[in-house]
Design a protein around this motif. Structure first.
Motif, PDB file in Angstrom:
ATOM      1  N   TYR A  25       0.825  -0.960  -0.066  1.00 10.60           N
ATOM      2  CA  TYR A  25       0.045  -0.061   0.092  1.00 10.60           C
ATOM      3  C   TYR A  25       0.833   1.462   0.036  1.00 10.60           C
ATOM      4  O   TYR A  25       0.499   2.201  -0.712  1.00 10.60           O
ATOM      5  CB  TYR A  25      -1.014  -0.060   1.206  1.00 10.60           C
ATOM      6  CG  TYR A  25      -2.085  -0.903   1.083  1.00 10.60           C
ATOM      7  CD1 TYR A  25      -2.951  -0.692   0.175  1.00 10.60           C
ATOM      8  CD2 TYR A  25      -2.270  -1.935   2.108  1.00 10.60           C
ATOM      9  CE1 TYR A  25      -4.298  -1.763   0.112  1.00 10.60           C
ATOM     10  CE2 TYR A  25      -3.253  -2.871   1.944  1.00 10.60           C
ATOM     11  CZ  TYR A  25      -4.139  -2.697   1.001  1.00 10.60           C
ATOM     12  OH  TYR A  25      -5.174  -3.693   0.770  1.00 10.60           O
ATOM     13  N   GLU A  26       1.915   1.189   0.750  1.00 14.95           N
ATOM     14  CA  GLU A  26       2.977   2.439   1.056  1.00 14.95           C
ATOM     15  C   GLU A  26       3.505   2.539  -0.484  1.00 14.95           C
ATOM     16  O   GLU A  26       3.761   3.750  -0.823  1.00 14.95           O
ATOM     17  CB  GLU A  26       3.741   2.164   1.930  1.00 14.95           C
ATOM     18  CG  GLU A  26       3.180   2.350   3.389  1.00 14.95           C
ATOM     19  CD  GLU A  26       4.051   1.949   4.686  1.00 14.95           C
ATOM     20  OE1 GLU A  26       5.358   1.457   4.174  1.00 14.95           O
ATOM     21  OE2 GLU A  26       3.810   2.258   5.811  1.00 14.95           O
ATOM     22  N   TYR A  27       4.082   1.773  -1.204  1.00 13.77           N
ATOM     23  CA  TYR A  27       4.651   1.555  -2.678  1.00 13.77           C
ATOM     24  C   TYR A  27       3.666   2.188  -3.262  1.00 13.77           C
ATOM     25  O   TYR A  27       3.939   3.155  -4.040  1.00 13.77           O
ATOM     26  CB  TYR A  27       5.093   0.069  -2.890  1.00 13.77           C
ATOM     27  CG  TYR A  27       5.424   0.360  -4.420  1.00 13.77           C
ATOM     28  CD1 TYR A  27       6.945   0.381  -4.759  1.00 13.77           C
ATOM     29  CD2 TYR A  27       4.635  -0.068  -5.383  1.00 13.77           C
ATOM     30  CE1 TYR A  27       7.143   0.420  -6.036  1.00 13.77           C
ATOM     31  CE2 TYR A  27       5.078  -0.330  -6.754  1.00 13.77           C
ATOM     32  CZ  TYR A  27       6.335  -0.039  -7.075  1.00 13.77           C
ATOM     33  OH  TYR A  27       6.697  -0.004  -8.202  1.00 13.77           O
ATOM     34  N   ASN A  28       2.398   1.634  -3.507  1.00 14.57           N
ATOM     35  CA  ASN A  28       1.375   2.332  -4.311  1.00 14.57           C
ATOM     36  C   ASN A  28       1.043   3.707  -4.157  1.00 14.57           C
ATOM     37  O   ASN A  28       0.785   4.580  -4.983  1.00 14.57           O
ATOM     38  CB  ASN A  28       0.138   1.569  -4.573  1.00 14.57           C
ATOM     39  CG  ASN A  28       0.170   0.082  -4.921  1.00 14.57           C
ATOM     40  OD1 ASN A  28       1.218  -0.184  -5.724  1.00 14.57           O
ATOM     41  ND2 ASN A  28      -0.628  -0.794  -4.335  1.00 14.57           N
ATOM     42  N   ASP A  29       1.051   4.018  -2.849  1.00 13.69           N
ATOM     43  CA  ASP A  29       0.687   5.617  -2.513  1.00 13.69           C
ATOM     44  C   ASP A  29       1.741   6.513  -2.955  1.00 13.69           C
ATOM     45  O   ASP A  29       1.690   7.382  -3.542  1.00 13.69           O
ATOM     46  CB  ASP A  29       0.370   5.637  -0.921  1.00 13.69           C
ATOM     47  CG  ASP A  29      -0.990   5.109  -0.553  1.00 13.69           C
ATOM     48  OD1 ASP A  29      -1.688   4.884  -1.424  1.00 13.69           O
ATOM     49  OD2 ASP A  29      -1.080   4.830   0.579  1.00 13.69           O
ATOM     50  N   GLU A  30       3.227   5.766  -2.776  1.00 16.74           N
ATOM     51  CA  GLU A  30       4.216   6.682  -2.871  1.00 16.74           C
ATOM     52  C   GLU A  30       4.376   7.046  -4.576  1.00 16.74           C
ATOM     53  O   GLU A  30       4.730   8.259  -5.083  1.00 16.74           O
ATOM     54  CB  GLU A  30       5.534   6.131  -2.441  1.00 16.74           C
ATOM     55  CG  GLU A  30       6.668   7.107  -2.855  1.00 16.74           C
ATOM     56  CD  GLU A  30       8.007   6.340  -2.084  1.00 16.74           C
ATOM     57  OE1 GLU A  30       9.188   6.785  -2.435  1.00 16.74           O
ATOM     58  OE2 GLU A  30       7.970   4.935  -1.379  1.00 16.74           O
ATOM     59  N   LYS A  31       4.161   5.957  -5.270  1.00 18.05           N
ATOM     60  CA  LYS A  31       4.471   6.157  -6.635  1.00 18.05           C
ATOM     61  C   LYS A  31       3.263   6.882  -7.370  1.00 18.05           C
ATOM     62  O   LYS A  31       3.525   7.812  -8.211  1.00 18.05           O
ATOM     63  CB  LYS A  31       4.318   4.570  -7.140  1.00 18.05           C
ATOM     64  CG  LYS A  31       5.506   3.609  -7.112  1.00 18.05           C
ATOM     65  CD  LYS A  31       6.817   4.308  -7.822  1.00 18.05           C
ATOM     66  CE  LYS A  31       8.104   3.400  -7.696  1.00 18.05           C
ATOM     67  NZ  LYS A  31       9.057   3.851  -8.456  1.00 18.05           N
ATOM     68  N   LEU A  32       1.978   6.612  -6.909  1.00 16.33           N
ATOM     69  CA  LEU A  32       0.942   7.699  -7.315  1.00 16.33           C
ATOM     70  C   LEU A  32       1.086   9.082  -7.148  1.00 16.33           C
ATOM     71  O   LEU A  32       0.906   9.999  -7.711  1.00 16.33           O
ATOM     72  CB  LEU A  32      -0.377   7.152  -6.800  1.00 16.33           C
ATOM     73  CG  LEU A  32      -0.953   6.362  -7.556  1.00 16.33           C
ATOM     74  CD1 LEU A  32      -2.618   5.616  -7.038  1.00 16.33           C
ATOM     75  CD2 LEU A  32      -1.570   6.700  -9.089  1.00 16.33           C
ATOM     76  N   SER A  33       1.622   9.431  -5.584  1.00 17.46           N
ATOM     77  CA  SER A  33       1.934  10.673  -5.237  1.00 17.46           C
ATOM     78  C   SER A  33       2.970  11.409  -6.099  1.00 17.46           C
ATOM     79  O   SER A  33       2.812  12.650  -6.483  1.00 17.46           O
ATOM     80  CB  SER A  33       2.520  10.748  -3.729  1.00 17.46           C
ATOM     81  OG  SER A  33       1.384  10.193  -3.071  1.00 17.46           O
ATOM     82  N   PRO A  82       3.448  16.589 -10.436  1.00 20.73           N
ATOM     83  CA  PRO A  82       3.430  17.765 -11.348  1.00 20.73           C
ATOM     84  C   PRO A  82       2.162  18.525 -11.641  1.00 20.73           C
ATOM     85  O   PRO A  82       2.130  19.668 -11.671  1.00 20.73           O
ATOM     86  CB  PRO A  82       4.151  16.849 -12.772  1.00 20.73           C
ATOM     87  CG  PRO A  82       4.575  15.659 -12.179  1.00 20.73           C
ATOM     88  CD  PRO A  82       3.735  15.411 -10.947  1.00 20.73           C
ATOM     89  N   ILE A  83       0.942  17.425 -11.678  1.00 23.65           N
ATOM     90  CA  ILE A  83      -0.376  18.288 -11.848  1.00 23.65           C
ATOM     91  C   ILE A  83      -0.665  18.985 -10.808  1.00 23.65           C
ATOM     92  O   ILE A  83      -1.072  20.169 -10.825  1.00 23.65           O
ATOM     93  CB  ILE A  83      -1.336  17.024 -12.151  1.00 23.65           C
ATOM     94  CG1 ILE A  83      -0.832  16.102 -13.361  1.00 23.65           C
ATOM     95  CG2 ILE A  83      -2.720  17.829 -12.358  1.00 23.65           C
ATOM     96  CD1 ILE A  83      -1.878  14.956 -13.464  1.00 23.65           C
ATOM     97  N   LEU A  84      -0.595  18.615  -9.443  1.00 22.70           N
ATOM     98  CA  LEU A  84      -0.825  19.112  -8.242  1.00 22.70           C
ATOM     99  C   LEU A  84      -0.098  20.478  -8.202  1.00 22.70           C
ATOM    100  O   LEU A  84      -0.689  21.764  -7.686  1.00 22.70           O
ATOM    101  CB  LEU A  84      -0.935  18.393  -7.115  1.00 22.70           C
ATOM    102  CG  LEU A  84      -1.793  17.075  -6.981  1.00 22.70           C
ATOM    103  CD1 LEU A  84      -1.709  16.425  -5.898  1.00 22.70           C
ATOM    104  CD2 LEU A  84      -3.089  17.567  -7.109  1.00 22.70           C
ATOM    105  N   GLU A  85       1.141  20.494  -8.596  1.00 16.02           N
ATOM    106  CA  GLU A  85       2.103  21.739  -8.564  1.00 16.02           C
ATOM    107  C   GLU A  85       1.580  22.828  -9.352  1.00 16.02           C
ATOM    108  O   GLU A  85       1.382  23.907  -9.034  1.00 16.02           O
ATOM    109  CB  GLU A  85       3.411  21.462  -8.572  1.00 16.02           C
ATOM    110  CG  GLU A  85       4.383  22.555  -8.490  1.00 16.02           C
ATOM    111  CD  GLU A  85       4.508  22.738  -6.904  1.00 16.02           C
ATOM    112  OE1 GLU A  85       4.948  23.699  -6.564  1.00 16.02           O
ATOM    113  OE2 GLU A  85       4.404  21.760  -5.988  1.00 16.02           O
ATOM    114  N   ILE A  86       1.150  22.429 -10.456  1.00 17.34           N
ATOM    115  CA  ILE A  86       0.543  23.361 -11.456  1.00 17.34           C
ATOM    116  C   ILE A  86      -1.006  23.870 -10.919  1.00 17.34           C
ATOM    117  O   ILE A  86      -1.330  25.226 -11.238  1.00 17.34           O
ATOM    118  CB  ILE A  86       0.315  22.866 -12.909  1.00 17.34           C
ATOM    119  CG1 ILE A  86       1.817  22.483 -13.328  1.00 17.34           C
ATOM    120  CG2 ILE A  86      -0.464  23.596 -13.589  1.00 17.34           C
ATOM    121  CD1 ILE A  86       1.578  21.897 -14.747  1.00 17.34           C
ATOM    122  N   LEU A  87      -1.584  23.158 -10.553  1.00 17.77           N
ATOM    123  CA  LEU A  87      -2.915  23.588  -9.823  1.00 17.77           C
ATOM    124  C   LEU A  87      -3.037  24.331  -8.656  1.00 17.77           C
ATOM    125  O   LEU A  87      -3.953  24.914  -8.299  1.00 17.77           O
ATOM    126  CB  LEU A  87      -3.919  22.285  -9.617  1.00 17.77           C
ATOM    127  CG  LEU A  87      -4.227  21.480 -11.053  1.00 17.77           C
ATOM    128  CD1 LEU A  87      -4.945  20.244 -10.843  1.00 17.77           C
ATOM    129  CD2 LEU A  87      -5.092  22.233 -11.868  1.00 17.77           C
TER     130      LEU A  87
END
Length: 273
Positions: free
Chosen positions: A254-262, A267-272
């Motif tokens: 779960y931590e691996y999946n969350d980290e990869k998705l984050s 880049p998208i969240l930084e622009i928004l």
């Protein structure tokens, strides 16, 4: 728009609340702002907007977003400028993350996006809050639909470079294949394999050495016929560590999946922002 009196019978109460807030005495300031609002039932003063805004700010800092929204909307009754509406959008953003709900159908954001009296900046800020919300909660289809709509309606909202970054990041997000915690659980029947699958070789080695040693010791004790020693001293720690090995392997997936998705979303969240 209410017509204010030139003087305020409760000016001292408001100024005391303001001084307490500025000095860091938040709880005391909260009480005085509340008292100032209560006293308006007897004689309306001139600081209602500031008092409601302060209370909204304090509730937001305490992460009590329902009350924060209630007071920022009350403040808007005394101020027609858009500054408080920007603040409302920020509260909604934080509230949606706390309660995990979508902003797409929020009535305030709907009005800010569609009513002609609001500025382009406010409309775009409302849209950005919605897009951010959709990325955070992985509603990628709706994000893609809204992003395409926004790029058509507001061609100046994002630069060509930002549009490319967002599209590339979204493509990478859709290609991402999360690891399966059930697979990690099954692999962990051999200690360490689940952690290795989760991409953590250090924990895999630790689990293999620790659980493997306990299992080997317990096996030797049983073969030697020392059943009492095994029951009293080895059975419980072996089972506890082995269960921990199974649990940790799934947790690390779960931590691996969350980290990869984050990382893919960042880049998208930084622009928004």
């Amino acid at each position: 728009m209410p017509v204010f009196a030139q003087t305020d019978a409760y000016e001292q109460v408001f100024q005391l609340a303001k001084q307490l807030e500025e000095s860091g005495a938040t709880n005391e300031a909260f009480v005085e702002y509340k008292r100032y609002i209560f006293l308006q039932d007897y004689s309306e003063g001139i600081h209602q907007k500031e008092a409601y805004s302060a209370l909204s700010r304090m509730y937001k800092n305490a992460e009590k977003f329902t009350k924060s929204l209630e007071y920022i909307q009350m403040a808007q009754n005394y101020d027609s400028s858009e500054a408080l509406r920007f603040e409302e959008i920020e509260i909604l953003r934080q509230f949606s993350c706390q309660r995990k709900f979508y902003l797409e159908n929020n009535l305030s954001l709907f009005n800010y996006r569609n009513q002609p009296e609001f500025s382009e900046e406010l409309k775009q800020t409302a849209w950005k809050a919605i897009l951010e919300n959709e990325i955070i909660f992985e509603n990628y289809d709706l994000f893609e639909e809204n992003f395409s709509k926004i790029c058509t309606e507001y061609p100046e909202m994002f630069t060509d470079e930002q549009i490319t970054i967002i599209n590339n990041s979204l493509t990478q997000i859709r290609k991402f294949k999360p690891k399966n915690p059930t697979v990690a659980l099954c692999l962990s029947f051999i200690p360490g394999l689940g952690q290795l699958y989760a991409g953590n070789p250090k924990d895999a080695l630790n689990a293999f050495l620790l659980d493997g040693s306990l299992i080997a010791l317990s096996t030797y004790t049983i073969i030697s016929g020392n059943y009492i020693d095994f029951t009293l001293f080895e059975l419980d720690p072996t089972l506890r560590f082995y269960r921990g090995n199974l649990y940790n392997a799934q947790k690390e997936v779960y931590e691996y999946n969350d980290e990869k998705l984050s990382k893919l979303k960042s880049p998208i969240l930084e622009i928004l922002k």
